[in-house]
Design an enzyme around this catalytic site. Structure first.
Site, PDB file in Angstrom:
ATOM      1  N   CYS A   1       0.810  -1.356  -0.026  1.00 43.71           N
ATOM      2  CA  CYS A   1      -0.063   0.011   0.095  1.00 43.71           C
ATOM      3  C   CYS A   1       0.650   1.079  -0.052  1.00 43.71           C
ATOM      4  O   CYS A   1       0.757   1.970  -0.786  1.00 43.71           O
ATOM      5  CB  CYS A   1      -1.020  -0.072   0.998  1.00 43.71           C
TER       6      CYS A   1
ATOM      7  N   HIS B   1      -2.725   6.746   4.139  1.00 46.43           N
ATOM      8  CA  HIS B   1      -1.509   5.733   4.584  1.00 46.43           C
ATOM      9  C   HIS B   1      -0.002   6.417   3.932  1.00 46.43           C
ATOM     10  O   HIS B   1       0.756   5.533   3.603  1.00 46.43           O
ATOM     11  CB  HIS B   1      -1.728   4.491   3.939  1.00 46.43           C
TER      12      HIS B   1
END
Length: 591
Positions: A80, A141
């Protein structure tokens, strides 16, 4: 004479029509609205437009029908954090320090000090400078703070977004009660045994001191015990309160729900996205809708729960498809369909090792492709790539040329009339010539596949060949050995005993073997060593282009720092608040 007048009128009419068409075309290909829809851990085999026949994804499939389907669209990383850094900057994550040399390749805590460096230029910064309204809704993130709990140096608002509504870290099993923990195995493996050894050692030292066999300073023993007790207390406190400390919802810089509630979460994200579009119908806008689906912990609202053929995972995919439909509908409502470039993808392939405590499969499907999230087998990096722009991009077409999620950066920056940065290497390429059929070959002759900060594999698509060669310098050791993933460790790792190195590298021709089943040899490929020589030369050139930068995912930057912990109430009140639900109740009562 009347015939001549008719001809003149007809000519004038045609001229006006042509001028109008040209005016519309000129408007449509400059300063378009941009909607970027990013799924999390979605497998390429989960969508109907990529061959799935059991999950219902009509709205995502509609994007494919009305636009271009990229069949060899590659995430710049199979994890990610680095993948999203590459997406936003158009650069390999190794260039920005967003690729880890440690085992952990993503941010896990809200109170970490690492993140996307402020020196990096994102497409949102450049579009904002061109007068675009910009919003990120959903998952970030890429870090939050550097030195204090409110400096927001890595926050989305510091990287060119006017508006943020979502999570600064990610959706984890630990965020949802009853869904297990992603940390439990690691804690048991790396902490329980050392603590047991330390305890036995301390008790043994106390015993030998008591019986007189060895004189041990009690002060040293006391300090050691105190340090151990404090460390354990902090650790227990942190993991006991993990949800409150790390799983929260923000609007701009304010925490509005801590811990996060999954109740109608996708509807809330979608409503925010729809409202942002509604607020900006008269100005060009950039909307990044970064879904929490289908990363675990899985969730679905009552409207979708239990409705699919694939359990909670299928419910989550179908709810995400509904959300995509809401975005497409609001573009239609405001007559923005033909003025908007819409893109749908996933940050990496499906996380195939995800199995719930009850044995239900919570990971997705990567179709025919090998491996999944955290690996550079095709299942980990070949992701959906759908682009729609009616009247500009031809509908219903397929392209099998190698493309990258890094290509979105130069594509939308050029469309917005902004200048690409001249002081750094941009690894992505403008997709528009390929999408419009002006060229037939991708500019990506080579793509470099990193596993964390380690160069794992290289893809080579020669300009004079249909072949797509892929060479692996090392591959992960699957466990169990005959499986398709690393089930014992939940994800595959990139170094040490977790991998097998290959000399010469493993070589595949993806044009003939997309499943990466049979490595080529000098006997089965006469140009075997020539191909590897070209790839090694490309690696040398690529390596020379890299510059040393601070490691944003070092252990120092990854670990939890209490002084960086954001809380909407005091730490001793368990960081609890729910302004989101309170606002909803006020709206209901005022209505």
């Amino acid at each position: 004479m009347s015939k001549m007048r008719k001809k003149m009128r007809l000519l004038l009419f045609l001229t006006v029509c042509q001028y109008a068409i040209n005016s519309i075309h000129t408007y449509s290909v400059s300063n378009p609205n941009v909607v970027l829809l990013m799924a999390d851990d979605l497998g390429i085999g989960d969508l109907g437009c990529y061959g799935n026949r059991t999950l219902r994804t009509p709205y995502i499939d509609r994007l494919a029908k009305e636009g271009v389907t990229l069949t060899q669209h590659i995430a710049a990383s199979p994890l990610c954090t680095p993948s999203r850094a590459a997406f936003l900057t158009g650069r390999y994550p190794i260039r920005s320090g967003m690729a880890a040399f440690s085992r952990v390749g993503v941010f896990l805590f809200s109170a970490s000090s690492g993140g996307l460096p402020s020196e990096e230029i994102t497409f949102s910064k450049l579009l904002k400078q061109r007068g675009y309204a910009t919003a990120l809704i959903g998952k970030w993130h890429l870090g939050m703070n550097c030195e204090s709990s409110n400096d927001f140096c890595h926050h989305p608002l510091s990287h060119g977004f006017d508006y943020f509504y979502g999570l600064t870290v990610t959706n984890l099993r630990d965020c949802k009660p009853g869904q297990g923990s992603v940390f439990l195995k690691g804690i048991q493996k790396y902490l329980v045994i050392p603590v047991q050894i330390l305890g036995v050692t301390l008790v043994s030292l106390a015993v030998v001191h008591y019986v007189g066999l060895l004189k041990v300073p009690f002060q040293a023993l006391g300090y050691c015990l105190l340090l151990t007790a404090i460390s354990l207390a902090v650790l227990i406190f942190f993991f006991y309160h993990f949800r409150h400390l790390n799983c929260f919802l923000m609007r701009d810089h304010q925490i509005i729900q801590q811990p996060l509630s999954y109740e109608n979460l996708t509807q809330r994200l979608t409503t925010e996205a729809v409202q942002f579009i509604g607020r900006n119908t008269d100005v060009p806008f950039l909307l990044v809708l970064s879904y929490l689906h289908v990363h675990t912990a899985l969730y679905a609202s009552n409207m979708f729960r239990g409705k699919s053929k694939h359990g909670l995972y299928g419910d989550a995919v179908e709810e995400m498809d509904w959300s995509v439909g809401q975005i497409l509908n609001v573009l239609e409502k405001y007559n923005l369909r033909n003025k908007t470039l819409t893109y749908f993808s996933s940050d990496q392939g499906a996380h195939i090792e995800e199995i719930s405590s009850s044995g239900e499969v919570h990971g997705g499907y990567n179709g025919i492709y090998k491996g999944g999230k955290s690996t550079n087998w095709e299942g980990g990096i070949r992701v959906p790539g759908l682009l729609r722009w009616p009247g500009v991009i031809p509908a219903g077409t397929y392209m099998d040329e190698p493309t990258s999620n890094m290509d979105i950066f130069p594509t939308i920056v050029k469309l917005a009339g902004a200048q690409l940065p001249y002081d750094r290497i941009i690894d992505g390429h403008d997709l528009m010539p390929l999408l419009q059929g002006k060229v037939t070959r991708s500019k990506h002759e080579f793509l470099f596949h990193y596993c964390n900060a380690y160069l794992n594999a290289v893809r080579w698509h020669p300009g004079n060949s249909e072949s797509v060669w892929k060479a692996f310098f090392f591959t992960p050791n699957f466990n169990p050995e005959d499986s398709n993933g690393c089930y014992d460790s939940h994800v595959c790792f990139c170094h040490g005993g977790f991998i097998t190195r290959h000399d010469p590298p493993l070589l595949f021709d993806l044009s003939r073997d997309p499943e990466e089943k049979v490595p080529l040899t000098p006997k089965t490929e006469r140009r075997f060593y020539e191909i590897l020589r070209v790839i090694q030369l490309a690696v040398a050139n690529h390596t020379r282009s890299l510059q040393a930068v601070p490691d944003q995912l070092s252990w120092d930057n990854l670990l939890w720092k209490p002084w960086l912990q954001p809380c909407c109430s005091s730490l001793f009140q368990s960081c609890y608040c729910d302004f989101e639900s309170e606002d909803s109740l006020l709206e209901v009562h005022s209505g």
